[in-house]
Design an enzyme around this catalytic site. Structure first.
Site, PDB file in Angstrom:
ATOM      1  N   ASP A 116       4.835  -5.245  -3.114  1.00  0.00           N
ATOM      2  CA  ASP A 116       3.715  -5.813  -2.368  1.00  0.00           C
ATOM      3  C   ASP A 116       4.075  -6.293  -0.974  1.00  0.00           C
ATOM      4  O   ASP A 116       3.363  -7.113  -0.390  1.00  0.00           O
ATOM      5  CB  ASP A 116       3.098  -6.975  -3.167  1.00  0.00           C
ATOM      6  CG  ASP A 116       2.330  -6.488  -4.379  1.00  0.00           C
ATOM      7  OD1 ASP A 116       1.505  -5.571  -4.204  1.00  0.00           O
ATOM      8  OD2 ASP A 116       2.551  -7.006  -5.482  1.00  0.00           O
ATOM      9  N   ASP A 174      -3.127  -0.570  -6.900  1.00  0.00           N
ATOM     10  CA  ASP A 174      -2.990  -1.549  -5.818  1.00  0.00           C
ATOM     11  C   ASP A 174      -1.956  -1.121  -4.774  1.00  0.00           C
ATOM     12  O   ASP A 174      -2.056  -1.476  -3.594  1.00  0.00           O
ATOM     13  CB  ASP A 174      -2.554  -2.913  -6.371  1.00  0.00           C
ATOM     14  CG  ASP A 174      -3.219  -3.323  -7.667  1.00  0.00           C
ATOM     15  OD1 ASP A 174      -3.465  -2.433  -8.513  1.00  0.00           O
ATOM     16  OD2 ASP A 174      -3.445  -4.522  -7.849  1.00  0.00           O
TER      17      ASP A 174
END
Length: 399
Positions: A116, A174
């Site tokens: 991320d 994601d």
């Protein structure tokens, strides 16, 4: 019953805003921007006594701030929100706080513990570079891109998402959002490696993550030694076969962004098809905020997810510039309606309330009873990004 009442009240407020006199057509926007700037600075004031090492506000838990360390995947959204609010308001106090929180993420440029880093670093340093760059910002993002690339396996052709669980090599939808930093790094350094990794990831995700109707699996796991698919399922959605709302939003945003950098037609086609599913499956004709999962079993008595709506609005505003004129106008109006609804009394917090978060009614992970019907910092970030994109497009069309 409470959920139905909220929807009814919000729909009335939303329709009232939509039917406002022409002279007041941007009143909702101005009010929302003012409220957003106030909320973020209010939060910064509340957080002054918190230690720097754990001072990234993610949500609210048991009536208090849920604060996270820089290593949390959401750490970049609060500084990123302040950068965007600064751009919308011109308030230098927001820029000062944005820089303070951005700099607290500096050590994360060498972090390899999750996928991320795009969320963490590009949403913070990336916005800072656009608005008030400092000499080391770009190098920090290049180092962050190197760290993200360390999670790429040439055998699998994808960036590994998680290091927990029983999956051999899990990849979540994601992860499409983190590719933007790699495309940026490739352009900045003239090094094609970052871009090649991003394209490899996008291509294999497009091949394996989507069903015929362009709904997305949340998690696809691969065999690490061969790159073959091991399993397809969910972690945060209702069921392995369901359409998790934020997953759809990540998808349409991710492939729209990939098209921006590559002009690859398959990415644009994917974005259009995912957008079509979202538009065709909205809760009602004048209701644009999805339930947390399109297949949740107790609709209409299921929580809404403002974060999914905000990500979708931002994506559709960009996508509106990549289709034919009629299609582009449809995307723009749909995104505008999302933003008007998110700016209504049902979803926009009042000044000094909601612990300083901007948006109400998001869902983190329903299956884990985590962050349900609560504010989330990434809902705020993508709401503000969408508002900025909306403002830019309005100004362009008016000129």
């Amino acid at each position: 019953m409470k959920n139905k009442l909220l929807v009814a009240v919000g729909s009335i407020a939303f329709l009232t805003a939509c039917n406002a006199p022409k002279g007041n057509e941007m009143q909702w926007f101005d009010h929302a921007v003012k409220t957003s700037g106030h909320q973020l600075l209010y939060m910064a004031e509340q957080l002054k006594n918190e230690p720097d090492t754990a001072c990234f506000p993610r949500s609210i838990k048991e009536g208090k701030y849920r604060l996270e360390h820089p290593t949390d995947w959401t750490s970049g959204f609060y500084p990123g929100s302040m950068w965007l609010a600064y751009e919308l308001t011109g308030d230098e106090a927001l820029a000062k706080e944005a820089r303070k929180y951005t700099n607290r993420l500096q050590d994360m440029q060498y972090y390899t513990g999750n996928h991320d880093l795009g969320f963490m670093m590009f949403c913070s340093y990336g916005q800072g570079i656009r608005l008030k760059p400092e000499p080391t910002d770009s190098l920090i993002l290049v180092h962050s891109s190197e760290s993200l690339c360390s999670r790429f396996s040439p055998k699998v052709g994808l960036i590994r998402s998680w290091d927990f669980g029983d999956w051999s090599y899990p990849v979540i939808i994601d992860n499409m959002m983190n590719l933007e930093m790699l495309f940026w790094a490739s352009e900045q350094t003239n090094n094609p490696t970052y871009r090649d990794i991003a394209i490899s990831h996008a291509d294999k995700t497009l091949k394996n993550h989507f069903r015929a109707d362009m709904t997305s699996y949340h998690v696809v796991s691969y065999l690490a030694d061969s790159g073959e698919v091991e399993s397809k399922g969910t972690f945060q959605g209702y069921a392995d076969s369901s359409a998790w709302a934020r997953g759809q939003a990540w998808g349409v945003y991710g492939y729209t962004m990939c098209y921006r950098f590559t002009k690859q037609q398959s990415y644009l086609d994917a974005a259009h098809k995912i957008a079509r599913f979202i538009i065709d499956h909205r809760p009602a004709e004048n209701d644009y905020i999805p339930y947390w999962d399109y297949d949740a079993p107790n609709i209409p008595n299921e929580p809404r997810d403002a974060s999914a709506a905000a990500v979708t609005a931002s994506a559709l505003l960009e996508l509106s510039g990549y289709g034919d004129k009629k299609q582009g106008e449809e995307y723009f109006r749909y995104a505008e309606n999302i933003l008007k609804q998110l700016s209504s009394e049902e979803y926009l917090a009042k000044e000094g309330e909601n612990h300083g978060f901007i948006q109400l009614h998001s869902v983190g992970s329903f299956p884990h009873d985590s962050e349900i019907d609560t504010p989330l910092n990434y809902a705020d970030y993508y709401y503000l990004e969408a508002m900025k994109r909306y403002k830019d497009l309005k100004e362009k069309s008016d000129n």
